[in-house]
Motif scaffolding. Structure first.
Motif, PDB file in Angstrom:
ATOM      1  N   UNK A  12       0.898  -1.101  -0.046  1.00  0.00           N
ATOM      2  CA  UNK A  12      -0.121  -0.141  -0.085  1.00  0.00           C
ATOM      3  C   UNK A  12       0.868   1.284  -0.051  1.00  0.00           C
ATOM      4  N   UNK A  13       0.956   1.957  -1.146  1.00  0.00           N
ATOM      5  CA  UNK A  13       1.553   3.125  -1.070  1.00  0.00           C
ATOM      6  C   UNK A  13       1.038   4.424  -0.587  1.00  0.00           C
ATOM      7  N   UNK A  14       1.787   4.816   0.297  1.00  0.00           N
ATOM      8  CA  UNK A  14       1.345   6.321   1.169  1.00  0.00           C
ATOM      9  C   UNK A  14       2.536   7.252   1.070  1.00  0.00           C
ATOM     10  N   UNK A  15       2.894   7.614  -0.280  1.00  0.00           N
ATOM     11  CA  UNK A  15       4.137   8.513  -0.369  1.00  0.00           C
ATOM     12  C   UNK A  15       3.818   9.930  -0.898  1.00  0.00           C
ATOM     13  N   UNK A  16       2.528  10.188  -0.894  1.00  0.00           N
ATOM     14  CA  UNK A  16       2.211  11.705  -1.365  1.00  0.00           C
ATOM     15  C   UNK A  16       2.494  12.778  -0.488  1.00  0.00           C
ATOM     16  N   UNK A  17       2.662  13.830  -0.681  1.00  0.00           N
ATOM     17  CA  UNK A  17       3.001  15.030  -0.020  1.00  0.00           C
ATOM     18  C   UNK A  17       2.123  15.197   1.043  1.00  0.00           C
ATOM     19  N   UNK A  18       0.862  15.207   0.537  1.00  0.00           N
ATOM     20  CA  UNK A  18      -0.134  15.727   1.334  1.00  0.00           C
ATOM     21  C   UNK A  18      -0.566  14.624   2.695  1.00  0.00           C
ATOM     22  N   UNK A  72       0.107  15.554   6.705  1.00  0.00           N
ATOM     23  CA  UNK A  72      -0.720  14.977   7.689  1.00  0.00           C
ATOM     24  C   UNK A  72      -0.081  14.443   8.852  1.00  0.00           C
ATOM     25  N   UNK A  73       0.765  13.894   8.424  1.00  0.00           N
ATOM     26  CA  UNK A  73       1.804  13.104   9.670  1.00  0.00           C
ATOM     27  C   UNK A  73       2.620  14.229  10.542  1.00  0.00           C
ATOM     28  N   UNK A 130      -6.643  14.157   9.996  1.00  0.00           N
ATOM     29  CA  UNK A 130      -5.469  14.029   9.091  1.00  0.00           C
ATOM     30  C   UNK A 130      -5.805  13.225   7.848  1.00  0.00           C
ATOM     31  N   UNK A 131      -4.814  13.709   6.787  1.00  0.00           N
ATOM     32  CA  UNK A 131      -4.803  12.933   5.592  1.00  0.00           C
ATOM     33  C   UNK A 131      -4.504  11.568   5.767  1.00  0.00           C
TER      34      UNK A 131
END
Length: 245
Positions: free
Chosen positions: A125-131, A135-136, A174-175
């Protein structure tokens, strides 16, 4: 009143806390996708609800032993802010805490996979977006600010409901769904399920969490400039931290 916990006892508490927290996050995610396969919103509600309850209980159980950090950025922050105080975490303690938190988190994913009969393996599961990184950053900054606000105003007894409530809310505002914890992030790379994150996405999340922690610490230093004893992070006052989604 409990006797001050020895380092081995504290490390066991941190291992168990990280392990069981990830087990709750991953396990409830698997259950959510099984029960509500076509409703992403309901899946997140089920996952976040289980996580909130599990986190609060783990803080209550393990906080009096280790401080219930379950989170490397919290441990480093506790060491850094209290390094000149007697009875505070040492550099060696800090390294040991981070090691057992990370191993515990990985073990939690493996355990959840085993309980639900899911194949062991890494997430895709890719979670590499800047948004998501933003959020983090927000999630971790808020978490550190909350923890230091509790410690520095003598309200550590509120840690279980306060931290759990924050994580539950951050799941939704958070995103990234608020991992806010490098050890938990690494652990969740070891499950290819609802709560997983691909190994390639882990560095971006961890970098954002470190930035968020620095922001949270800076805000705490301005808002609460007179900290109580650093011992509050260790044995007597359960002021923790973890996070997930």
């Amino acid at each position: 009143m409990l006797m001050p916990a020895t380092l081995p006892r504290r490390l066991l508490a941190e291992f168990l806390g990280a392990m069981l927290l990830v087990t709750a996050v991953v396990g409830s995610g698997i259950m959510a996708t099984t029960l509500s396969p076509h409703d992403g919103g309901l899946q997140l509600l089920e996952n976040s609800t289980a996580t909130v309850f599990a986190l609060a209980v783990l803080i209550l159980i393990l906080g009096p032993v280790s401080g219930a950090h379950f989170n490397p950025v919290v441990t480093v922050a506790a060491w850094w802010t209290g390094r000149r105080e007697p009875g505070a975490l040492t550099g060696g303690d800090t390294v040991a805490y981070i090691a057992v938190q990370t191993v515990g988190a990985i073990t939690g994913s493996v355990l959840a996979n085993a309980m639900f009969g899911v194949s062991q393996g890494l997430s895709v599961k890719d979670r590499s977006d800047t948004h998501l990184w933003l959020g983090e950053t927000i999630a971790t900054a808020g978490l550190l600010l909350l923890i230091f606000a509790l410690v520095r105003t003598g309200r550590g007894a509120l840690a279980a409901p306060a931290v759990a409530a924050y994580i539950g809310a951050a799941y939704w505002f958070t995103s990234s769904t608020s991992f806010a914890n490098p050890a938990i992030t690494i652990g969740r790379a070891f499950t290819d399920t609802f709560a997983g994150i691909s190994p390639g996405s882990v560095p971006g999340f961890v970098a954002a969490q470190i930035i968020g922690a620095l922001i949270g610490l800076s805000l705490a230093a301005v808002l609460y400039p007179r900290p109580q004893s650093a011992a509050a992070f260790q044995t007597e006052t359960p002021v923790p931290v973890a996070a997930v989604p």
